[in-house]
Structure formats: C-alpha cells, structure tokens
Design a protein around this motif. Structure first.
Motif, PDB file in Angstrom:
ATOM      1  N   ILE A 129     -26.382  -8.210  43.767  1.00 34.56           N
ATOM      2  CA  ILE A 129     -25.780  -8.127  42.694  1.00 34.56           C
ATOM      3  C   ILE A 129     -26.657  -8.230  41.286  1.00 34.56           C
ATOM      4  CG2 ILE A 129     -23.756  -8.898  41.175  1.00 34.56           C
ATOM      5  CD1 ILE A 129     -22.069  -8.681  43.629  1.00 34.56           C
ATOM      6  N   SER A 130     -26.494  -7.590  40.023  1.00 30.85           N
ATOM      7  CA  SER A 130     -27.235  -8.146  39.150  1.00 30.85           C
ATOM      8  C   SER A 130     -26.294  -7.927  38.006  1.00 30.85           C
ATOM      9  CB  SER A 130     -28.274  -7.192  38.655  1.00 30.85           C
ATOM     10  OG  SER A 130     -28.024  -5.773  38.708  1.00 30.85           O
ATOM     11  N   PHE A 131     -26.432  -8.486  36.823  1.00 32.87           N
ATOM     12  CA  PHE A 131     -25.449  -8.862  35.840  1.00 32.87           C
ATOM     13  C   PHE A 131     -25.931  -8.210  34.428  1.00 32.87           C
ATOM     14  CE2 PHE A 131     -24.824 -12.082  39.029  1.00 32.87           C
ATOM     15  CZ  PHE A 131     -23.790 -12.012  39.557  1.00 32.87           C
ATOM     16  N   ASP A 132     -25.104  -7.529  33.925  1.00 31.70           N
ATOM     17  CA  ASP A 132     -25.349  -7.266  32.458  1.00 31.70           C
ATOM     18  C   ASP A 132     -24.271  -7.681  31.544  1.00 31.70           C
ATOM     19  OD1 ASP A 132     -27.301  -5.391  33.370  1.00 31.70           O
ATOM     20  OD2 ASP A 132     -26.467  -3.678  33.444  1.00 31.70           O
ATOM     21  N   LEU A 133     -24.319  -7.345  30.275  1.00 33.32           N
ATOM     22  CA  LEU A 133     -23.444  -7.989  29.340  1.00 33.32           C
ATOM     23  C   LEU A 133     -22.062  -7.674  29.588  1.00 33.32           C
ATOM     24  CD1 LEU A 133     -23.319  -9.877  26.937  1.00 33.32           C
ATOM     25  CD2 LEU A 133     -23.579  -7.903  25.396  1.00 33.32           C
ATOM     26  N   TRP A 134     -21.619  -6.438  29.701  1.00 35.56           N
ATOM     27  CA  TRP A 134     -20.402  -5.839  29.921  1.00 35.56           C
ATOM     28  C   TRP A 134     -19.893  -5.636  31.446  1.00 35.56           C
ATOM     29  CZ3 TRP A 134     -18.331  -7.570  26.010  1.00 35.56           C
ATOM     30  CH2 TRP A 134     -18.809  -7.600  24.577  1.00 35.56           C
ATOM     31  N   GLU A 135     -20.935  -5.283  32.325  1.00 32.49           N
ATOM     32  CA  GLU A 135     -20.512  -5.004  33.471  1.00 32.49           C
ATOM     33  C   GLU A 135     -21.626  -5.435  34.656  1.00 32.49           C
ATOM     34  OE1 GLU A 135     -20.694  -0.626  33.181  1.00 32.49           O
ATOM     35  OE2 GLU A 135     -22.722  -0.707  32.642  1.00 32.49           O
ATOM     36  N   ASN A 136     -21.253  -5.407  35.908  1.00 33.99           N
ATOM     37  CA  ASN A 136     -22.136  -5.929  37.031  1.00 33.99           C
ATOM     38  C   ASN A 136     -22.545  -4.647  37.714  1.00 33.99           C
ATOM     39  OD1 ASN A 136     -21.098  -8.458  36.373  1.00 33.99           O
ATOM     40  ND2 ASN A 136     -19.200  -8.317  37.809  1.00 33.99           N
ATOM     41  N   ASN A 137     -23.648  -4.945  38.652  1.00 36.87           N
ATOM     42  CA  ASN A 137     -24.490  -3.893  39.090  1.00 36.87           C
ATOM     43  C   ASN A 137     -24.564  -4.241  40.665  1.00 36.87           C
ATOM     44  OD1 ASN A 137     -25.244  -1.915  36.894  1.00 36.87           O
ATOM     45  ND2 ASN A 137     -26.010  -3.700  36.228  1.00 36.87           N
ATOM     46  N   LEU A 138     -24.100  -3.431  41.552  1.00 38.16           N
ATOM     47  CA  LEU A 138     -24.312  -3.678  42.920  1.00 38.16           C
ATOM     48  C   LEU A 138     -25.344  -2.658  43.559  1.00 38.16           C
ATOM     49  CD1 LEU A 138     -23.419  -4.958  45.573  1.00 38.16           C
ATOM     50  CD2 LEU A 138     -21.880  -3.118  45.835  1.00 38.16           C
ATOM     51  N   GLN A 139     -26.358  -3.369  44.302  1.00 41.26           N
ATOM     52  CA  GLN A 139     -27.581  -2.459  44.484  1.00 41.26           C
ATOM     53  C   GLN A 139     -27.255  -2.455  46.131  1.00 41.26           C
ATOM     54  OE1 GLN A 139     -28.396  -5.221  42.213  1.00 41.26           O
ATOM     55  NE2 GLN A 139     -28.639  -3.341  40.531  1.00 41.26           N
ATOM     56  N   ILE A 140     -27.580  -1.113  46.440  1.00 45.00           N
ATOM     57  CA  ILE A 140     -27.245  -1.258  48.170  1.00 45.00           C
ATOM     58  C   ILE A 140     -28.475  -0.048  48.528  1.00 45.00           C
ATOM     59  CG2 ILE A 140     -25.731  -0.155  49.921  1.00 45.00           C
ATOM     60  CD1 ILE A 140     -23.369  -0.880  48.522  1.00 45.00           C
ATOM     61  N   ASN A 141     -28.983  -0.561  49.620  1.00 40.22           N
ATOM     62  CA  ASN A 141     -30.087   0.137  50.431  1.00 40.22           C
ATOM     63  C   ASN A 141     -29.493   1.526  50.649  1.00 40.22           C
ATOM     64  OD1 ASN A 141     -32.217   1.114  51.995  1.00 40.22           O
ATOM     65  ND2 ASN A 141     -32.983  -1.049  52.412  1.00 40.22           N
ATOM     66  N   LYS A 142     -29.931   2.534  50.113  1.00 36.73           N
ATOM     67  CA  LYS A 142     -29.337   3.881  50.564  1.00 36.73           C
ATOM     68  C   LYS A 142     -29.955   4.372  51.992  1.00 36.73           C
ATOM     69  CE  LYS A 142     -27.161   6.253  48.465  1.00 36.73           C
ATOM     70  NZ  LYS A 142     -25.573   6.182  48.196  1.00 36.73           N
ATOM     71  N   ARG A 143     -30.658   3.674  52.609  1.00 36.42           N
ATOM     72  CA  ARG A 143     -31.055   4.012  53.945  1.00 36.42           C
ATOM     73  C   ARG A 143     -29.777   3.767  55.029  1.00 36.42           C
ATOM     74  NH1 ARG A 143     -36.644   1.217  54.888  1.00 36.42           N
ATOM     75  NH2 ARG A 143     -35.320  -0.595  53.827  1.00 36.42           N
TER      76      ARG A 143
END
Length: 216
Positions: A136-150
């Motif tokens: 997970i990474s964080f921006d000012l207004w929202e969060n981001n979930l990174q998932i390995n697409k494999r």
C-alpha cells in the motif's frame, strides 16, 4: 484431592484441609497456597502481576481484531487461530521498549516497522498471506493498493481498521473492488487521518473463493 468415608459429613475447612461434596462423593483436599491479597500487593508477585496485565491486554487486542475480521477468518478453518494470533500480539507487544514492564502495549509495538512486519507475515490457517504480492502507498486524498498481476484473483476486499487500544474497539470500512479491469495499482478511499494508527486487511477472491488474505 482424595475421597473419604465417614458417618459424619464435613463441609468447610479444618486446619489446612478443605472438605466438600462433589458429584455425590465426599472430597478432601489441601488448601491452596495462593492468596489473592498477596497476589495484589506482595512484592514477590510483582513480575507475575506484570505478566498477567500484559497477557490480558494482548488477549483483548487480539480478540477485538479477530472479531472485526470474523466473517473472513472463518475461511481459515483453524480452530487454534485465537492462540496463534494472541501469540502474535505478544510478540508485537514485546517490541515496546518505551513502556515499563507490565505496561508494554501492542499499540507501541505495532507502531514500529518490526511490528508491522510481524503482522504482515502472519498467516491465517492454510491461506497464504499477501506479504510478497501486495503493498500500500498513500497519496494526499486516497490510498493505492499494488497487487502483483501474475497472481490470479478477480476480486479484492479492502478492510480498513482503526483500533482504539484503550477501549478495545474498532472502526472499520470495507470496499469490494473488481480486479477484472483493474491495473496493478488500485485506488481506494482514505477513511482516516494519516496521523491515525490504521491497519489494512486485504482479502483476495477468485470465483467466489478466498485464495489469499492478510495484513499489508
């Protein structure tokens, strides 16, 4: 504990022996050496009191988190999960080096990177965690979930938890997002302040079945 035969039934204590009836049998046993007042006040029990206080704290935190995630962790089908999760809370609590013994807390331990790592590595039963495939990474207004697409999954459930470690209560939000048309970075709502201690629990499903879950 022993049984005894007597024409006279005795109930109560005589010297260091205690007499009572259990399931129709006359029972006699020695008095316990444990003394409640001594436990509460005696310096010789200080370490025991400290351990008892911290154990109770870890058990309550673990139970609160498990109850918040109960609908998911049932899929782990692990009858001893409560034990392993309580052990995890104890390991995280042990990382607290700012509090005195007896007052160490899961909150202080989990605030450290080592505590977050222990949480991420925990596996719920036989279901693999997401340590190596999600972050997970964080921006000012929202969060981001990174998932390995494999990794093969068609749906993700993001559970955001804000724990009150004093009241042993949790605020939580759940978001269900389809992965069929998503990129590797999935944006999701920021429910709490960045200054709050937030836990993120991720559940990956494929054709309705949970295939991975854990903290990230």
């Amino acid at each position: 504990m022993a049984t005894y035969e007597s024409l006279i039934k005795i109930t109560g204590s005589v010297g260091d022996l205690v007499f009572y009836t259990l399931n129709g049998k006359n029972i006699v046993r020695k008095k316990s050496g444990f003394n409640k007042n001594a436990f509460k006040k005696s310096p010789s029990y200080e370490k025991v009191r400290q351990n008892s206080s911290e154990f109770g704290h870890c058990s309550k935190v673990g139970k609160t988190i498990r109850q918040a995630l109960d609908s998911f962790i049932k899929a782990a089908e692990d009858p001893l999960l409560y034990q392993s999760f309580a052990k995890l809370m104890t390991e995280i609590k042990d990382l607290d080096i700012v509090s005195g013994r007896g007052k160490r807390s899961v909150k202080n331990g989990i605030s450290l990177q080592e505590g977050k790592d222990l949480l991420r590595k925990f596996q719920f039963g036989k279901l693999p965690n997401l340590e190596a495939i999600a972050s997970i990474s964080f921006d000012l207004w929202e969060n981001n979930l990174q998932i390995n697409k494999r990794f093969e999954a068609d749906e993700v459930i993001i559970v955001t938890l804000k724990m009150d470690f004093d009241l042993y209560s949790i605020e939580k939000f759940e978001e269900i997002i389809s992965l069929k048309q998503q990129s590797e970075s999935i944006k999701f709502e920021k429910h709490f302040s960045d200054d709050d201690l937030i836990l993120y629990f991720i559940v990956l499903k494929n054709i309705g079945e949970i295939v991975n879950m854990g903290f990230v």
